[in-house]
Design a protein around this motif. Structure first.
Motif, PDB file in Angstrom:
ATOM      1  N   TYR A 278      10.249  -2.348   1.305  1.00 41.33           N
ATOM      2  CA  TYR A 278      11.139  -1.176   1.276  1.00 41.33           C
ATOM      3  C   TYR A 278      11.048  -0.401   2.581  1.00 41.33           C
ATOM      4  O   TYR A 278      12.059  -0.105   3.224  1.00 41.33           O
ATOM      5  N   ARG A 279       9.840  -0.070   3.001  1.00 39.90           N
ATOM      6  CA  ARG A 279       9.685   0.737   4.213  1.00 39.90           C
ATOM      7  C   ARG A 279      10.159  -0.023   5.447  1.00 39.90           C
ATOM      8  O   ARG A 279      10.843   0.550   6.308  1.00 39.90           O
ATOM      9  N   LEU A 311      10.664  11.506   4.145  1.00 40.85           N
ATOM     10  CA  LEU A 311       9.719  10.559   3.568  1.00 40.85           C
ATOM     11  C   LEU A 311       8.322  10.887   4.085  1.00 40.85           C
ATOM     12  O   LEU A 311       8.061  10.790   5.283  1.00 40.85           O
ATOM     13  N   ASP A 315       5.799  12.725  -1.157  1.00 40.99           N
ATOM     14  CA  ASP A 315       6.810  12.057  -1.966  1.00 40.99           C
ATOM     15  C   ASP A 315       6.116  10.947  -2.765  1.00 40.99           C
ATOM     16  O   ASP A 315       5.805   9.880  -2.246  1.00 40.99           O
ATOM     17  N   TRP A 318       7.934   7.552  -2.810  1.00 44.21           N
ATOM     18  CA  TRP A 318       7.824   6.837  -1.535  1.00 44.21           C
ATOM     19  C   TRP A 318       6.450   6.189  -1.390  1.00 44.21           C
ATOM     20  O   TRP A 318       6.344   5.028  -0.978  1.00 44.21           O
ATOM     21  N   LYS A 319       5.399   6.894  -1.748  1.00 43.98           N
ATOM     22  CA  LYS A 319       4.055   6.330  -1.649  1.00 43.98           C
ATOM     23  C   LYS A 319       3.905   5.098  -2.542  1.00 43.98           C
ATOM     24  O   LYS A 319       3.233   4.139  -2.177  1.00 43.98           O
ATOM     25  N   ARG A 322       6.915   2.146  -1.149  1.00 45.60           N
ATOM     26  CA  ARG A 322       7.167   1.769   0.238  1.00 45.60           C
ATOM     27  C   ARG A 322       6.713   0.364   0.604  1.00 45.60           C
ATOM     28  O   ARG A 322       7.321  -0.285   1.459  1.00 45.60           O
ATOM     29  N   ASN A 373      14.221  13.705  -6.578  1.00 46.93           N
ATOM     30  CA  ASN A 373      13.442  12.675  -5.898  1.00 46.93           C
ATOM     31  C   ASN A 373      13.986  11.282  -6.219  1.00 46.93           C
ATOM     32  O   ASN A 373      14.152  10.436  -5.331  1.00 46.93           O
ATOM     33  N   HIS A 377      16.005   8.419  -3.619  1.00 47.04           N
ATOM     34  CA  HIS A 377      15.650   7.017  -3.410  1.00 47.04           C
ATOM     35  C   HIS A 377      16.740   6.073  -3.909  1.00 47.04           C
ATOM     36  O   HIS A 377      16.882   4.970  -3.360  1.00 47.04           O
TER      37      HIS A 377
END
Length: 633
Positions: A278-279, A311, A315, A318-319, A322, A373, A377
C-alpha cells in the motif's frame, strides 16, 4: 496572535508575524498514542528545550531544517502548554516582539541571522535569546559564539538531534543529494562522509545507544562506521557521555545493540521495482513526501475533486495497512468500514428523547473521526487504483517480478515474459519513467547486455539520447550496463532463507537483500567485519524461529500463508535487543517493510535509517543528477 499554527505547512503573512497554516493532524491534549522510540525520545528532548521554570510567554524561532525536526515529533497543544505563543521562521521577515523572549532552535550555519536580529539595539527583535543548536558546530562558529556580545543570550546549548523522525522506527538525515555525492564517478570527499557519520552519532547519542558496529566490506560503509565509532568514543569521554554509557551497559549487558552500516550498491534492484504494498504504491503514484499525499478522486456526483491526505503515526489505519499488499487493502478497508457502521448504527440516526441519547452524543465525535479516517483511505485507495490502471502498473509489476525471480534463483528469464516486456516498452500509454525502470531492472538482472541489444531496447522504449542517463549511471551503483560477451555471467544463487509466515503475491515476490543480511546476522552467518572487538554476547547468534524452506513461488495471485509469527516474550526485566540499520544512499519502502516484519517475527526491535527516504522518483532523480561521461547507449 491567534492559534499556534501547524509546523508542517507553508507560511502565511499576518499583521504581527509569520505563522504556519493549519494542515497537520493534531490530537486532543488528553489523547496519548505511543509513536515509537525515535519520535518519543525526540519529543521529550524538544519539549525539555521549550520548558522553562517561569511561566512567561515565549516565541519559538526555527529555520527550514529544524522546522521539519519539530513538526515530526511535537504537536501544537504541547507547545502551547509550555507557553510557546508563536512559531516563527528565522529566514522570513518578522515583526519585533521586544516584550517576549525567544527560543532559537536552529542550525549552526544560521547563527549570522540570529545576530542580525539583535544588531540594532534600538530595534531588537526579542527581549532575550535562548539559543539551541543542532550538532556540527565548526571552529569558526564556536569562535563567533565566544566573541559575540550583540545577542542577549540566556543560554547556549547543543541538542543531539540532527535527523528526521520519519516513523516510529525509521529516521533519515535528509540528504537528498546522497546518491549524486556518494556514487559519482569522482572521488567522494571525506568531509561529506564525516558529516554523515557525525549526524549518525547525534542519533545514537539521542537514543542512548553505544552499539557494536558492523559494516559492508569494500564499500563506503567502512569509512562512515569507523568515523561514527570514533565520534562515539569521544563522546564517552565527556561527563554526560560517561553517564549515558554506564546506563547503557547496565541495561544491555546481555542484549548489546548492533549497528549494521551498508550502502545502496548492496541492492540496486529494490528502488527500481514497482513494489505492490500500500505505502509503496502511494509514494510511487504520487510525488508525495512521507506525510502528505495530494491527488484527485471521483466523487459520488461524478465530479473530479482534489484531496490532500495526511499520513503519519497518529493514523491507526495507515499504521496497520501500509505494509499490506495493495489488493488486500482494497478489499479490507471497505469491508471494515461497512462492519464499523453496522456496529454503530445507533449513532447514524439519533432522535431526541431516546433513552440512550446522552450516551450516544458522547460517542459521536469519536465515531465521526473514525468514519473520516476510513473515508480518507477509501478515497486514497481509489486514487491509487486509478493510477495503477492508467500506468499499467500491474502488468509492469508482473514482468518485473519474473525478472526478480530469475535474479534471486539464477534461472533464465521466461521467453513469454520477454515478449511481454517488449510490448510494454512499445506501449505509448506506459510513461517513459516506468519504461526506464523496467530497462534498469532488466540490465541489473542480466548483469548488463551487449551494446546492440541495449540500443535496441532503448529504441523500442522510444527514449531520446538524454533520457537514458539514469540507465547509464547504473554503473555508479556497481551494475555492468554494457558487456562485450553475449553470454550471461553466472551469478551465485541467493539463499532462499525466508520464513513461510509471510504473505506472497505474484506482484510481491522479490526479497530485498536487506532481509537476507538481517537473517544472516541473526543466525550468526553474516561475514561482515566489526569496527572494534564486540562483547561476547554480540557475537553469539540470537535464538530465533527456525526459517522454513521456501518451496517455490505461488502460481496464482493469492496469499500463500497469512499467519503471523508471534514475537517471543523474553524476560521483561531485560532490555529488548535492538538492531540498528543505516543505509548510505537511501532506504526504500520495501526495506522498511522487511524490518517491521522481522521485528514481529523475531521479537527484536529493528530500527532503520538512511541518508534519505527513497521513492522511485527520487531514485531516478538522483541517478540522472550524476554527471555523465558524455557517452550514450
Amino acid at each position: 496572535v491567534g492559534d499556534l499554527a501547524d509546523l508542517n505547512a507553508p507560511v502565511r503573512k499576518t499583521e504581527n508575524s509569520l505563522v504556519m497554516q493549519s494542515g497537520r493532524r493534531d490530537l486532543p491534549p488528553n489523547e496519548e498514542i505511543d509513536e515509537g522510540p525515535i519520535i518519543n525520545k525526540s519529543r521529550q528532548l524538544l519539549l525539555e528545550m521549550c520548558t522553562k521554570q517561569d511561566e512567561s510567554f515565549r516565541v519559538l524561532v526555527v529555520d527550514d531544517h529544524t522546522l521539519k525536526i519539530i513538526s515530526d515529533c511535537v504537536r501544537n497543544h504541547e507547545l502551547m502548554d509550555r507557553n510557546i505563543t508563536l512559531v516563527e521562521k528565522l529566514e522570513k521577515s518578522r515583526q519585533p516582539m521586544t516584550e517576549l523572549e525567544a527560543i532559537y532552535f536552529i542550525s549552526p550555519s544560521n547563527l549570522h541571522l540570529v545576530a542580525k536580529d539583535f544588531e540594532n539595539p534600538a530595534r531588537q527583535m526579542y527581549a532575550a535569546a535562548h539559543l539551541y543548536l543542532t550538532p556540527g558546530i565548526t571552529d569558526q562558529q564556536r569562535m563567533f559564539l565566544r566573541s559575540d556580545t550583540t545577542i542577549p543570550r540566556r543560554c547556549t546549548r547543543v541538542l543531539n538531534i540532527d535527523f528526521y523522525a520519519e516513523e516510529s522506527h525509521v529516521f533519515s538525515l535528509n540528504r537528498n543529494d546522497a546518491i549524486q555525492r556518494l556514487f559519482s564517478r569522482e572521488v567522494v570527499q571525506e568531509s561529506y562522509l564525516d558529516s554523515i557519520a557525525y549526524q549518525l552519532r547525534s542519533f545514537l547519542v539521542m537514543m542512548g545507544e553505544f552499539p557494536c558496529m558492523r559494516y559492508q566490506k569494500d564499500s563506503l560503509a567502512d569509512h562512515v562506521s569507523r568515523r561514527a565509532e570514533m565520534y562515539m568514543e569521544q563522546y564517552k569521554q565527556t561527563g554526560s557521555g560517561q553517564q549515558d554509557y554506564t546506563r547503557y551497559a547496565q541495561t544491555h549487558a546481555r542484549t548489546p545493540t548492533t549497528l549494521l552500516v551498508l550502502d545502496r550498491r548492496v541492492d540496486p534492484l529494490a528502488p527500481a521495482l514497482h513494489d505492490y504494498s500500500y505505502r509503496s504504491l502511494v509514494y510511487d503514484c504520487f510525488r508525495a513526501d512521507m506525510r502528505r499525499v495530494a491527488g484527485e478522486y471521483q466523487a459520488q456526483d461524478g465530479k473530479t475533486r482534489k484531496r490532500v491526505i495526511l499520513l503519519d503515526e497518529k493514523d491507526a489505519l495507515w499504521k496497520r495497512f501500509r505494509h499490506m499488499p495493495f489488493p488486500t487493502v482494497l478489499g479490507t478497508v471497505g469491508n471494515e468500514f461497512d462492519d464499523f457502521r453496522a456496529r454503530n448504527r445507533h449513532l447514524q440516526n439519533l432522535r431526541s428523547g431516546s433513552a440512550d441519547m446522552t450516551a450516544s452524543i458522547k460517542e459521536l465525535p469519536a465515531y465521526r473521526k473514525k468514519c473520516k479516517n476510513y473515508e480518507e483511505h477509501l478515497q486514497l485507495a481509489d486514487m491509487v487504483l486509478a493510477k495503477t490502471n492508467e500506468r499499467k502498473l500491474r502488468d509492469l509489476a508482473m514482468v518485473e517480478q519474473e525478472l526478480a525471480n530469475s535474479y534471486m534463483t539464477n534461472t533464465a528469464f521466461p521467453r513469454q515474459s520477454y515478449l511481454q516486456m517488449g510490448g510494454l516498452l512499445e506501449d505509448p500509454s506506459v510513461p517513459k519513467r516506468d519504461k526506464i525502470r523496467l530497462l534498469m531492472i532488466y540490465l541489473i538482472v542480466h548483469q548488463g547486455c551487449p551494446e546492440r541489444e541495449v540500443r535496441d531496447l532503448t529504441a523500442k522504449a522510444g527514449l531520446a539520447v538524454d533520457e537514458d542517463r539514469a540507465i547509464r549511471n547504473l554503473s555508479c551503483l556497481g551494475v555492468e550496463v554494457q558487456r562485450a560477451s553475449s553470454k550471461r555471467p553466472r551469478r551465485t544463487q541467493r539463499r532462499q532463507h525466508v520464513s513461510e509466515n509471510r504473505d506472497v503475491f505474484l506482484v510481491m515476490q522479490y526479497i530485498p537483500m536487506l532481509e537476507e543480511i538481517l537473517r544472516c546476522h541473526l543466525d550468526g552467518s553474516l561475514d561482515w567485519p566489526y569496527v572494534s572487538e564486540p562483547p561476547r554476547a554480540a557475537r553469539a547468534p540470537a535464538p530465533a524461529p527456525a526459517p522454513a524452506k521456501r518451496g517455490g513461488w505461488s502460481s496464482a495471485p493469492m496469499v500463500r500463508n497469512s499467519a503471523a509469527s508471534a514475537a517471543p516474550t523474553g524476560n521483561p526485566a531485560e532490555a529488548r535487543e535492538r538492531i540498528l540499520v543505516f543505509v548510505l544512499g537511501g532506504v526504500t519502502s520495501c526495506e522498511m517493510r522487511v524490518c517491521e516484519q522481522l521485528s514481529r517475527e523475531t521479537g527484536k526491535e529493528i530500527i532503520i535509517g538512511s541518508t534519505s527516504i527513497l521513492t522511485p522518483d527520487t531514485f531516478l532523480d538522483g541517478l540522472e543528477s550524476i554527471p555523465s561521461l558524455g557517452m550514450s547507449l
